[in-house]
Design a protein around this motif. Structure first.
Motif, PDB file in Angstrom:
ATOM      1  N   VAL A 295      -9.022  -9.124   8.021  1.00 34.53           N
ATOM      2  CA  VAL A 295      -8.348  -9.382   6.756  1.00 34.53           C
ATOM      3  C   VAL A 295      -7.319  -8.286   6.485  1.00 34.53           C
ATOM      4  CG1 VAL A 295      -8.634  -9.661   4.259  1.00 34.53           C
ATOM      5  CG2 VAL A 295     -10.387 -10.540   5.826  1.00 34.53           C
ATOM      6  N   TYR A 296      -6.151  -8.704   6.035  1.00 35.54           N
ATOM      7  CA  TYR A 296      -5.131  -7.757   5.605  1.00 35.54           C
ATOM      8  C   TYR A 296      -5.114  -7.741   4.084  1.00 35.54           C
ATOM      9  CZ  TYR A 296      -0.563  -5.727   4.596  1.00 35.54           C
ATOM     10  OH  TYR A 296       0.444  -4.946   4.091  1.00 35.54           O
ATOM     11  N   VAL A 297      -5.341  -6.554   3.508  1.00 36.89           N
ATOM     12  CA  VAL A 297      -5.334  -6.391   2.053  1.00 36.89           C
ATOM     13  C   VAL A 297      -4.042  -5.680   1.677  1.00 36.89           C
ATOM     14  CG1 VAL A 297      -6.535  -5.417   0.065  1.00 36.89           C
ATOM     15  CG2 VAL A 297      -7.850  -6.243   2.031  1.00 36.89           C
ATOM     16  N   PRO A 298      -3.077  -6.384   1.052  1.00 35.41           N
ATOM     17  CA  PRO A 298      -1.787  -5.778   0.724  1.00 35.41           C
ATOM     18  C   PRO A 298      -1.855  -4.920  -0.529  1.00 35.41           C
ATOM     19  CG  PRO A 298      -1.829  -8.034  -0.040  1.00 35.41           C
ATOM     20  CD  PRO A 298      -3.149  -7.797   0.661  1.00 35.41           C
ATOM     21  N   THR A 299      -0.931  -3.993  -0.624  1.00 35.19           N
ATOM     22  CA  THR A 299      -0.787  -3.206  -1.848  1.00 35.19           C
ATOM     23  C   THR A 299       0.188  -3.933  -2.773  1.00 35.19           C
ATOM     24  OG1 THR A 299       0.975  -1.905  -0.822  1.00 35.19           O
ATOM     25  CG2 THR A 299      -1.261  -1.020  -0.722  1.00 35.19           C
ATOM     26  N   THR A 300       0.201  -3.555  -4.016  1.00 35.32           N
ATOM     27  CA  THR A 300       1.091  -4.177  -4.994  1.00 35.32           C
ATOM     28  C   THR A 300       1.901  -3.094  -5.696  1.00 35.32           C
ATOM     29  OG1 THR A 300       1.140  -5.648  -6.922  1.00 35.32           O
ATOM     30  CG2 THR A 300      -0.703  -4.131  -6.786  1.00 35.32           C
ATOM     31  N   PRO A 301       3.165  -3.323  -5.991  1.00 37.00           N
ATOM     32  CA  PRO A 301       3.913  -4.577  -5.830  1.00 37.00           C
ATOM     33  C   PRO A 301       4.582  -4.738  -4.473  1.00 37.00           C
ATOM     34  CG  PRO A 301       5.275  -3.003  -6.985  1.00 37.00           C
ATOM     35  CD  PRO A 301       3.956  -2.306  -6.739  1.00 37.00           C
ATOM     36  N   ASN A 302       4.353  -3.803  -3.539  1.00 33.96           N
ATOM     37  CA  ASN A 302       4.968  -3.864  -2.218  1.00 33.96           C
ATOM     38  C   ASN A 302       3.928  -4.316  -1.198  1.00 33.96           C
ATOM     39  OD1 ASN A 302       6.434  -3.567   0.109  1.00 33.96           O
ATOM     40  ND2 ASN A 302       6.366  -1.345   0.128  1.00 33.96           N
ATOM     41  N   PRO A 303       3.913  -5.600  -0.816  1.00 31.51           N
ATOM     42  CA  PRO A 303       2.878  -6.107   0.079  1.00 31.51           C
ATOM     43  C   PRO A 303       3.071  -5.729   1.544  1.00 31.51           C
ATOM     44  CG  PRO A 303       4.415  -7.858  -0.452  1.00 31.51           C
ATOM     45  CD  PRO A 303       4.842  -6.654  -1.253  1.00 31.51           C
ATOM     46  N   THR A 304       4.196  -5.039   1.868  1.00 33.70           N
ATOM     47  CA  THR A 304       4.389  -4.643   3.263  1.00 33.70           C
ATOM     48  C   THR A 304       3.476  -3.495   3.654  1.00 33.70           C
ATOM     49  OG1 THR A 304       6.206  -3.163   2.624  1.00 33.70           O
ATOM     50  CG2 THR A 304       6.776  -5.429   3.251  1.00 33.70           C
TER      51      THR A 304
ATOM     52  N   VAL B 118      -0.218 -19.310   0.829  1.00 27.99           N
ATOM     53  CA  VAL B 118       0.054 -17.899   1.087  1.00 27.99           C
ATOM     54  C   VAL B 118       1.197 -17.407   0.214  1.00 27.99           C
ATOM     55  CG1 VAL B 118       0.849 -16.268   2.839  1.00 27.99           C
ATOM     56  CG2 VAL B 118      -0.857 -17.982   3.437  1.00 27.99           C
ATOM     57  N   ASP B 119       2.214 -18.247   0.022  1.00 29.69           N
ATOM     58  CA  ASP B 119       3.355 -17.868  -0.822  1.00 29.69           C
ATOM     59  C   ASP B 119       2.915 -17.620  -2.263  1.00 29.69           C
ATOM     60  OD1 ASP B 119       5.095 -18.020   1.284  1.00 29.69           O
ATOM     61  OD2 ASP B 119       5.723 -20.069   0.862  1.00 29.69           O
ATOM     62  N   GLU B 120       2.048 -18.488  -2.776  1.00 32.61           N
ATOM     63  CA  GLU B 120       1.550 -18.314  -4.133  1.00 32.61           C
ATOM     64  C   GLU B 120       0.742 -17.029  -4.257  1.00 32.61           C
ATOM     65  OE1 GLU B 120       1.055 -22.954  -5.652  1.00 32.61           O
ATOM     66  OE2 GLU B 120      -0.605 -21.949  -4.635  1.00 32.61           O
ATOM     67  N   ALA B 121      -0.073 -16.749  -3.235  1.00 32.00           N
ATOM     68  CA  ALA B 121      -0.884 -15.534  -3.262  1.00 32.00           C
ATOM     69  C   ALA B 121      -0.012 -14.285  -3.193  1.00 32.00           C
ATOM     70  CB  ALA B 121      -1.884 -15.549  -2.096  1.00 32.00           C
ATOM     71  N   LEU B 122       1.048 -14.327  -2.367  1.00 29.16           N
ATOM     72  CA  LEU B 122       1.963 -13.192  -2.279  1.00 29.16           C
ATOM     73  C   LEU B 122       2.690 -12.969  -3.600  1.00 29.16           C
ATOM     74  CD1 LEU B 122       3.532 -13.604   1.279  1.00 29.16           C
ATOM     75  CD2 LEU B 122       2.144 -11.697   0.473  1.00 29.16           C
ATOM     76  N   THR B 123       3.089 -14.064  -4.239  1.00 32.42           N
ATOM     77  CA  THR B 123       3.733 -13.949  -5.548  1.00 32.42           C
ATOM     78  C   THR B 123       2.785 -13.320  -6.558  1.00 32.42           C
ATOM     79  OG1 THR B 123       5.097 -15.912  -5.106  1.00 32.42           O
ATOM     80  CG2 THR B 123       4.848 -15.240  -7.406  1.00 32.42           C
ATOM     81  N   TYR B 124       1.527 -13.694  -6.493  1.00 34.58           N
ATOM     82  CA  TYR B 124       0.513 -13.147  -7.384  1.00 34.58           C
ATOM     83  C   TYR B 124       0.371 -11.638  -7.172  1.00 34.58           C
ATOM     84  CZ  TYR B 124      -3.751 -13.562 -10.233  1.00 34.58           C
ATOM     85  OH  TYR B 124      -4.686 -13.464 -11.221  1.00 34.58           O
ATOM     86  N   VAL B 125       0.403 -11.224  -5.912  1.00 30.79           N
ATOM     87  CA  VAL B 125       0.270  -9.803  -5.580  1.00 30.79           C
ATOM     88  C   VAL B 125       1.501  -9.031  -6.014  1.00 30.79           C
ATOM     89  CG1 VAL B 125       0.118  -8.155  -3.665  1.00 30.79           C
ATOM     90  CG2 VAL B 125      -1.330 -10.191  -3.666  1.00 30.79           C
TER      91      VAL B 125
END
Length: 206
Positions: free
Chosen positions: A154-163, A182-189
């Motif tokens: 699993v990749y757990v991204p940071t917010t607001p920069n998911p890279t 995935v797009d909706e989840a990235l927008t949420y993050v």
């Protein structure tokens, strides 16, 4: 004063995303326009037309990518790519960088890849605290010899920069598969939980 403050924030909500979008697009166009430098001087659109039209570099870059993709997709092209990979993998330092980047790009852009295929709800960084994660695959190599049970990567991204983020291996039973893209989840993050997934609306405190 309340009305002025309201108008100010409403204006910022409209202008800030627009300004950032324009800035990013301008940066992309200006950067890709540099690819025109590979053309002979007499072939430059600026000299042929007598004036500069931004965006020709984007078309040239797109043409180059499509051409390389077409060549690499046939039998001879695949052989040439294999020879190229073999050559780079024989060069010290370059080998480690190139192989790592290629493995990531193959996973992300391959049609058969499974990176970021599902959005998950996981407990991170401790039990009882939940966040958004993305399924990237399953543990492999010697790692699976030390894990008891059904684990996933699993990749757990940071917010607001998911890279930026963390790569963790969690039990499948401890992860909740979300019914969102995935797009909706990235927008949420990226929005730090402000934009409600699936609706595009903003969260309104009760």
């Amino acid at each position: 004063m309340t009305a002025i403050r309201k108008w100010l924030f409403a204006g910022l909500l409209v202008l800030v995303p627009l300004a950032i979008t324009v800035w990013v697009l301008n940066w992309v166009v200006v950067t890709l326009d540099q690819t025109l430098q590979i053309l002979p001087g007499n072939w430059h659109p600026d000299k042929l037309l007598g004036f500069h039209i931004p965006g020709f570099g984007v078309l040239l870059a797109l043409f180059i990518v499509l051409t390389i993709g077409a060549i690499a997709s046939n039998f001879l092209g695949k052989k040439l790519v294999s020879v190229w990979d073999l050559m780079l993998n024989r060069i010290p330092i370059v080998r480690s960088i190139y192989s790592s980047v290629k493995q990531v790009s193959d996973t992300l852009f391959s049609e058969n890849g499974n990176a970021f295929r599902k959005a998950l709800l996981v407990q991170w960084p401790r039990e009882g605290v939940w966040t958004i994660g993305f399924l990237t695959g399953a543990p492999g190599g010697d790692v699976i010899n030390h894990l008891v049970g059904d684990y996933i990567s699993v990749y757990v991204p940071t917010t607001p920069n998911p890279t930026g983020g963390y790569f963790v291996m969690l039990k499948r039973s401890d992860c909740v598969e979300l019914k969102m893209s995935v797009d909706e989840a990235l927008t949420y993050v990226i929005s730090m939980g402000v934009v409600v997934p699936g609706s595009g609306a903003f969260y309104k405190p009760k």
